[in-house]
Each structure stands twice: as structure tokens, then as C-alpha cells.
Design a protein around this motif. Sequence first.
Motif, PDB file in Angstrom:
ATOM      1  N   PRO A 236       0.592   1.368  -3.390  1.00 46.61           N
ATOM      2  CA  PRO A 236       0.986   2.648  -4.007  1.00 46.61           C
ATOM      3  C   PRO A 236       2.420   3.068  -3.658  1.00 46.61           C
ATOM      4  CG  PRO A 236      -1.181   2.837  -3.017  1.00 46.61           C
ATOM      5  CD  PRO A 236      -0.628   1.514  -2.602  1.00 46.61           C
TER       6      PRO A 236
ATOM      7  N   GLN B 296       4.783   0.986  -5.726  1.00 50.46           N
ATOM      8  CA  GLN B 296       4.796   1.426  -7.118  1.00 50.46           C
ATOM      9  C   GLN B 296       5.627   2.695  -7.278  1.00 50.46           C
ATOM     10  OE1 GLN B 296       0.556   1.567  -7.746  1.00 50.46           O
ATOM     11  NE2 GLN B 296       0.548  -0.413  -8.800  1.00 50.46           N
ATOM     12  N   THR B 297       5.482   3.612  -6.341  1.00 49.23           N
ATOM     13  CA  THR B 297       6.279   4.839  -6.375  1.00 49.23           C
ATOM     14  C   THR B 297       7.765   4.517  -6.255  1.00 49.23           C
ATOM     15  OG1 THR B 297       4.467   6.057  -5.363  1.00 49.23           O
ATOM     16  CG2 THR B 297       6.631   7.079  -5.269  1.00 49.23           C
TER      17      THR B 297
END
Length: 116
Positions: free
Chosen positions: A75, A78-79
Motif C-alpha cells: 500500500p 502504491q501511494t
Amino acid sequence: MASQVSAKKQQDLQLQYTTYKNTLQQIAQKIGDVEQEAEEHKLVLDTLQPLSGDRKCFRMINGVLVERTVSDVVPALQTNAEGLKKVLDDLVKQYKSKQEDLEKWKKKNNVQVVQS
């Protein structure tokens, strides 16, 4: 006296043109750096996607290698990748804007670039 004014104006125009070109070159360099970083993020994400979430992996944070799990890291990556894409879009807009400014400036001052 008129030739001195003309020479001074020519020097000023040359300086302004050089400034424009240097700015464009710096923005292009930043675009290249961000593209490379985004490509690295994509490569790591593609590598981590098929792995199980509880598998351990390592991540470099501020020069320190830390142990995490895949489910913790993906995550965040991805950010970061989305942030890099936004920065890249902004830099491309900035580059195009500066390029348009240069073209307007050339027309306004009747500047023609001579390749030597």
C-alpha cells in the motif's frame, strides 16, 4: 551610442534566452528523474503482487533498511507511485507552459535562433 544600446539589448536578450533554455533543461532533468523513480516503483510492485501478504521483505526508509511484510509495503508503494505520477504530470504541464512562454517571448522580441 545607438550601437551600444543595441549591443546591450542583444546581450539582455541572449541572457534571457539562456535563462529560458536552462530552466527548460532543469525541468526536463527532473522529469527524467521522476520517470525513472516511477518505473522503479512499478517494477517493485509488479514483483511483490504475486507474493503472499505475510512474506517478509525489506524496505529502505531514509537510508535505513527495515524489515516489513509484503502486505505492509505494497500500500505504501502504491501511494508513492500515485504521488510520483501526479508530480510527473505537474512537471510536464510546467515544462509545456515554460516552452509556450519561450515561444511567446521569441515572437514578442523577434528572436530567431541561429545554430552555430
